[in-house]
Design a protein around this motif. Sequence first.
Motif, PDB file in Angstrom:
ATOM      1  N   ASP A 277       0.804  -1.223   0.000  1.00  0.00           N
ATOM      2  CA  ASP A 277       0.000   0.000   0.000  1.00  0.00           C
ATOM      3  C   ASP A 277       0.834   1.270   0.000  1.00  0.00           C
ATOM      4  OD1 ASP A 277      -2.326  -1.499   0.039  1.00  0.00           O
ATOM      5  OD2 ASP A 277      -2.311  -1.622   2.232  1.00  0.00           O
ATOM      6  N   PHE A 278       2.095   1.180  -0.405  1.00  0.00           N
ATOM      7  CA  PHE A 278       2.981   2.337  -0.362  1.00  0.00           C
ATOM      8  C   PHE A 278       3.441   2.697  -1.766  1.00  0.00           C
ATOM      9  CE2 PHE A 278       3.468  -0.318   3.393  1.00  0.00           C
ATOM     10  CZ  PHE A 278       3.090   0.567   4.384  1.00  0.00           C
ATOM     11  N   LYS A 279       3.783   3.942  -1.982  1.00  0.00           N
ATOM     12  CA  LYS A 279       4.300   4.380  -3.278  1.00  0.00           C
ATOM     13  C   LYS A 279       5.806   4.123  -3.369  1.00  0.00           C
ATOM     14  CE  LYS A 279       3.865   6.145  -7.334  1.00  0.00           C
ATOM     15  NZ  LYS A 279       3.476   5.215  -8.381  1.00  0.00           N
ATOM     16  N   THR A 280       6.464   4.085  -2.232  1.00  0.00           N
ATOM     17  CA  THR A 280       7.910   3.874  -2.227  1.00  0.00           C
ATOM     18  C   THR A 280       8.246   2.430  -2.582  1.00  0.00           C
ATOM     19  OG1 THR A 280       7.802   3.404   0.131  1.00  0.00           O
ATOM     20  CG2 THR A 280       8.396   5.646  -0.501  1.00  0.00           C
ATOM     21  N   PRO A 281       9.338   2.216  -3.307  1.00  0.00           N
ATOM     22  CA  PRO A 281       9.780   0.844  -3.564  1.00  0.00           C
ATOM     23  C   PRO A 281      10.395   0.257  -2.291  1.00  0.00           C
ATOM     24  CG  PRO A 281      11.299   2.404  -4.552  1.00  0.00           C
ATOM     25  CD  PRO A 281      10.170   3.209  -3.970  1.00  0.00           C
ATOM     26  N   GLY A 282      10.674  -1.011  -2.317  1.00  0.00           N
ATOM     27  CA  GLY A 282      11.312  -1.662  -1.182  1.00  0.00           C
ATOM     28  C   GLY A 282      10.416  -2.686  -0.522  1.00  0.00           C
ATOM     29  N   ILE A 283       9.677  -3.422  -1.337  1.00  0.00           N
ATOM     30  CA  ILE A 283       8.829  -4.486  -0.800  1.00  0.00           C
ATOM     31  C   ILE A 283       9.747  -5.511  -0.121  1.00  0.00           C
ATOM     32  CG2 ILE A 283       7.189  -6.314  -1.365  1.00  0.00           C
ATOM     33  CD1 ILE A 283       6.478  -4.642  -3.897  1.00  0.00           C
ATOM     34  N   PRO A 284       9.475  -5.876   1.125  1.00  0.00           N
ATOM     35  CA  PRO A 284      10.324  -6.866   1.797  1.00  0.00           C
ATOM     36  C   PRO A 284      10.392  -8.183   1.019  1.00  0.00           C
ATOM     37  CG  PRO A 284       8.882  -5.775   3.376  1.00  0.00           C
ATOM     38  CD  PRO A 284       8.427  -5.342   2.006  1.00  0.00           C
ATOM     39  N   ASP A 285      11.562  -8.776   0.997  1.00  0.00           N
ATOM     40  CA  ASP A 285      11.774 -10.021   0.251  1.00  0.00           C
ATOM     41  C   ASP A 285      10.787 -11.107   0.651  1.00  0.00           C
ATOM     42  OD1 ASP A 285      13.893  -8.846  -1.081  1.00  0.00           O
ATOM     43  OD2 ASP A 285      15.436  -9.754   0.191  1.00  0.00           O
ATOM     44  N   GLU A 286      10.450 -11.157   1.937  1.00  0.00           N
ATOM     45  CA  GLU A 286       9.560 -12.220   2.408  1.00  0.00           C
ATOM     46  C   GLU A 286       8.128 -12.078   1.891  1.00  0.00           C
ATOM     47  OE1 GLU A 286      10.125  -9.284   5.877  1.00  0.00           O
ATOM     48  OE2 GLU A 286      11.438 -10.317   4.462  1.00  0.00           O
ATOM     49  N   ASN A 287       7.781 -10.932   1.309  1.00  0.00           N
ATOM     50  CA  ASN A 287       6.446 -10.757   0.725  1.00  0.00           C
ATOM     51  C   ASN A 287       6.311 -11.444  -0.635  1.00  0.00           C
ATOM     52  OD1 ASN A 287       6.198  -9.072   2.943  1.00  0.00           O
ATOM     53  ND2 ASN A 287       5.096  -7.498   1.842  1.00  0.00           N
ATOM     54  N   PHE A 288       7.437 -11.797  -1.232  1.00  0.00           N
ATOM     55  CA  PHE A 288       7.419 -12.452  -2.542  1.00  0.00           C
ATOM     56  C   PHE A 288       7.405 -13.967  -2.398  1.00  0.00           C
ATOM     57  CE2 PHE A 288       9.251  -8.325  -3.579  1.00  0.00           C
ATOM     58  CZ  PHE A 288       8.573  -7.997  -4.743  1.00  0.00           C
ATOM     59  N   GLU A 289       6.737 -14.627  -3.352  1.00  0.00           N
ATOM     60  CA  GLU A 289       6.857 -16.078  -3.465  1.00  0.00           C
ATOM     61  C   GLU A 289       8.296 -16.362  -3.878  1.00  0.00           C
ATOM     62  OE1 GLU A 289       4.451 -18.318  -2.772  1.00  0.00           O
ATOM     63  OE2 GLU A 289       3.144 -16.641  -2.212  1.00  0.00           O
ATOM     64  N   ARG A 290       8.890 -17.398  -3.284  1.00  0.00           N
ATOM     65  CA  ARG A 290      10.299 -17.687  -3.551  1.00  0.00           C
ATOM     66  C   ARG A 290      10.506 -19.180  -3.771  1.00  0.00           C
ATOM     67  NH1 ARG A 290      13.686 -14.317  -0.336  1.00  0.00           N
ATOM     68  NH2 ARG A 290      15.425 -15.220  -1.471  1.00  0.00           N
ATOM     69  N   THR A 291      11.563 -19.513  -4.532  1.00  0.00           N
ATOM     70  CA  THR A 291      12.043 -20.896  -4.610  1.00  0.00           C
ATOM     71  C   THR A 291      13.567 -20.834  -4.618  1.00  0.00           C
ATOM     72  OG1 THR A 291      12.220 -21.035  -7.021  1.00  0.00           O
ATOM     73  CG2 THR A 291      10.069 -21.577  -6.062  1.00  0.00           C
ATOM     74  N   GLU A 292      14.198 -21.910  -4.215  1.00  0.00           N
ATOM     75  CA  GLU A 292      15.664 -21.937  -4.178  1.00  0.00           C
ATOM     76  C   GLU A 292      16.267 -21.913  -5.571  1.00  0.00           C
ATOM     77  OE1 GLU A 292      17.668 -24.719  -1.671  1.00  0.00           O
ATOM     78  OE2 GLU A 292      16.176 -24.525  -0.085  1.00  0.00           O
ATOM     79  N   LYS A 293      15.519 -22.373  -6.566  1.00  0.00           N
ATOM     80  CA  LYS A 293      16.053 -22.473  -7.928  1.00  0.00           C
ATOM     81  C   LYS A 293      16.088 -21.133  -8.653  1.00  0.00           C
ATOM     82  CE  LYS A 293      14.388 -27.186  -8.667  1.00  0.00           C
ATOM     83  NZ  LYS A 293      13.484 -28.025  -9.446  1.00  0.00           N
ATOM     84  N   VAL A 294      15.338 -20.144  -8.152  1.00  0.00           N
ATOM     85  CA  VAL A 294      15.208 -18.874  -8.871  1.00  0.00           C
ATOM     86  C   VAL A 294      15.707 -17.725  -7.989  1.00  0.00           C
ATOM     87  CG1 VAL A 294      13.602 -17.303 -10.015  1.00  0.00           C
ATOM     88  CG2 VAL A 294      13.227 -19.774 -10.142  1.00  0.00           C
ATOM     89  N   PRO A 295      16.668 -16.939  -8.497  1.00  0.00           N
ATOM     90  CA  PRO A 295      17.199 -15.835  -7.692  1.00  0.00           C
ATOM     91  C   PRO A 295      16.206 -14.675  -7.562  1.00  0.00           C
ATOM     92  CG  PRO A 295      18.167 -15.815  -9.883  1.00  0.00           C
ATOM     93  CD  PRO A 295      17.310 -17.054  -9.796  1.00  0.00           C
ATOM     94  N   ILE A 296      16.414 -13.881  -6.521  1.00  0.00           N
ATOM     95  CA  ILE A 296      15.640 -12.658  -6.321  1.00  0.00           C
ATOM     96  C   ILE A 296      16.627 -11.512  -6.135  1.00  0.00           C
ATOM     97  CG2 ILE A 296      15.472 -12.978  -3.810  1.00  0.00           C
ATOM     98  CD1 ILE A 296      12.690 -11.631  -3.964  1.00  0.00           C
ATOM     99  N   THR A 297      16.310 -10.374  -6.735  1.00  0.00           N
ATOM    100  CA  THR A 297      17.087  -9.167  -6.462  1.00  0.00           C
ATOM    101  C   THR A 297      16.667  -8.715  -5.071  1.00  0.00           C
ATOM    102  OG1 THR A 297      17.080  -8.566  -8.801  1.00  0.00           O
ATOM    103  CG2 THR A 297      17.598  -6.823  -7.221  1.00  0.00           C
ATOM    104  N   LYS A 298      17.624  -8.665  -4.162  1.00  0.00           N
ATOM    105  CA  LYS A 298      17.319  -8.367  -2.772  1.00  0.00           C
ATOM    106  C   LYS A 298      16.727  -6.964  -2.621  1.00  0.00           C
ATOM    107  CE  LYS A 298      18.973 -12.241  -0.999  1.00  0.00           C
ATOM    108  NZ  LYS A 298      19.011 -13.116  -2.129  1.00  0.00           N
ATOM    109  N   GLU A 299      15.907  -6.821  -1.594  1.00  0.00           N
ATOM    110  CA  GLU A 299      15.103  -5.621  -1.342  1.00  0.00           C
ATOM    111  C   GLU A 299      15.889  -4.310  -1.467  1.00  0.00           C
ATOM    112  OE1 GLU A 299      13.128  -3.746   2.708  1.00  0.00           O
ATOM    113  OE2 GLU A 299      13.408  -5.899   2.565  1.00  0.00           O
ATOM    114  N   GLU A 300      17.022  -4.200  -0.797  1.00  0.00           N
ATOM    115  CA  GLU A 300      17.768  -2.936  -0.787  1.00  0.00           C
ATOM    116  C   GLU A 300      18.385  -2.638  -2.150  1.00  0.00           C
ATOM    117  OE1 GLU A 300      17.253  -4.488   3.242  1.00  0.00           O
ATOM    118  OE2 GLU A 300      18.134  -5.411   1.464  1.00  0.00           O
TER     119      GLU A 300
END
Length: 196
Positions: A3-26
């Motif tokens: 619900d915010f305009k600023t970027p920086g969604i916490p990583d834990e809010n995303f669906e994740r798998t070990e096989k696929v990388p995520i660009t970390k929040e910061e």
Amino acid sequence: MWDFKTPGIPDENFERTEKVPITKEEVRTIQISKARLKPGQTVYDIGCGSGSISVEAGLQVESSGKVLAIDHDENAIELTKKNIQKFGLSNISVIFGDAKEKIQDLEPADVIIIGGTGGDTRDIVELSENKLKSGGRIVIGIILIETLYSVLQILDKLQFKSIDITQVTISKSRKTTTGTMMLARNPVTIISATRV
């Protein structure tokens, strides 16, 4: 969901798998900032991985804009689709395939964000030049020194302007049985530039 305009969604809010990388929040926050996004823009997210950049960009360009998320890994494509659905976004199109082939058929972009490309970063930057509108921004996240060198060479050859290089090293807190410790993540270099 966010619900915010600023970027920086916490990583834990995303669906994740070990096989696929995520660009970390910061790091993601800095990349989105360097992209200088605004409503109505068209954005490519090349090497979309988990789709975290696509989601953040989709929120920034709003319903009047669009994001084209590209990846050659079927697991990444499926995970990106899950995260798009989770955040309720309808302005993101997911494209499966080799970015070097797919990029040629895409509409012109205001911003191109390049992440995990499997060693083709230099070639993708070169192809991106013809897809970026005049004044368009390119943002590249890099972890290898060799990639950094080759990208800087091609940006200079293509006469991009306002080339900015930012290296970030993030440490995150983690609770232990006796207190809180800081754990360092791998450094990431972010290159951003503007097409003349």
